[in-house]
Design an enzyme around this catalytic site. Sequence first.
Site, mmCIF file in Angstrom:
data_model
loop_
_atom_site.group_PDB
_atom_site.id
_atom_site.type_symbol
_atom_site.label_atom_id
_atom_site.label_comp_id
_atom_site.label_asym_id
_atom_site.label_seq_id
_atom_site.Cartn_x
_atom_site.Cartn_y
_atom_site.Cartn_z
ATOM 1 N N ARG A 55 0.822 -1.208 0.000
ATOM 2 C CA ARG A 55 0.000 0.000 0.000
ATOM 3 C C ARG A 55 0.863 1.268 0.000
ATOM 4 N NH1 ARG A 55 -2.829 2.517 4.298
ATOM 5 N NH2 ARG A 55 -2.299 0.788 5.674
ATOM 6 N N ASP A 177 -5.613 18.228 -16.288
ATOM 7 C CA ASP A 177 -5.898 16.873 -16.753
ATOM 8 C C ASP A 177 -5.420 16.806 -18.199
ATOM 9 O OD1 ASP A 177 -6.954 14.507 -17.774
ATOM 10 O OD2 ASP A 177 -8.798 14.653 -16.602
#
Length: 381
Positions: A55, A177
């Site tokens: 993780r 983006d």
Amino acid sequence: MSAQAQSPADEPAPHWSPQTLSVTAGRPQDPGAPLNQPPVLASNFRDGGDTLYARFGTPSHDAFEEAIGALEGGLAVAFSSGMAAAAAILGTLPAGARVVTSDNIYHGVRGLLADLERLGSAVDVRVDALDLIAVEQALTDAALLWIETPSNPLIQVLDVERLCRLAEEHGVPVVVDSTFATPMRLNPLALGATYVVHSATKYIGGHSDLLMGVVVARDEERLAPISEQRTLRGAAPGALETFLALRGLRTLGLRLDRAETNAQVLAQRLLEHPHVTEVFYPGLPSDPGHLTASRQMRGFGAMLSFCVASEDEADRVLARCRLIVGATSLGGVESTAERRNRWHEGTRTGLIRLSVGIEDLDDIWADLSPALGQLSPQTQR
């Protein structure tokens, strides 16, 4: 090796082109190491090393992040999806933060902002990002400016450098983006952006077989809270997805060059077609974003949109296609298309978004042209 000898890994990196970096960055360098970073299929690691638990990141993540960071000129952190990457950035904002967004951003991010607004975590302030005066007014007391270029689905090109300059004057960080452009065509950090977001599901992976996202930040100070969000929310990508994304990145330049060449010709043919009412592609000299794209991008990409007279006729066009696949995602080696109003109303009537693939150009046109030709005569311009 003599004491004076220097390993190639220790030498300063040459100033390589994006095409070369996409092939070379993120490879293992130790003598005897595999040529390519293999997938690390492990969740737990022995004490004493840098890797503790999947993780927090693994060698698979590190290799992909190194490669994307090199291409964008920053530091990268990978996520389980593009939406997870977007959520991580927004998760760093204080409660009630005003987020100024260009009015043509991805509808998934718009939905995320609406959910945060419902919870009191953010306020979404929409603005026409082509109107610099409107943007400047909206930036007062803003916590973030979020733009997308080229945009989905109108392939709108924004002036990243001017928008970043305005935001800097107000002390507002900027997210770009850049999924449609990819690092091959645009590097927003070099134009003043604070963060770059990619849905690696699309062109970076390139084969419609993985789900991933990535955030690239200017520096470690900006990246640290984003990395923390990934760890806290458990949004790390899987080992196989990361391996596939890095492998896909190696051919991004070749794939995009071929698809872009196809898109340029298709856009011109669509512009001249009597049953097409509008075409959106910055590679067309008549497109409103052509000059801006020519200045800030290294090409025009492989996404285009075009309109026919009605939603019904858009459906009829797509139903007649056999090579072009009806699908909602994009950026793969295959050509895909969809009627965008299928998902949310508000874009142009009869708009079809086309992700142009790497198939033979004549085959793509032989598929699309008859589908357009069967439309009723009254739709002609």
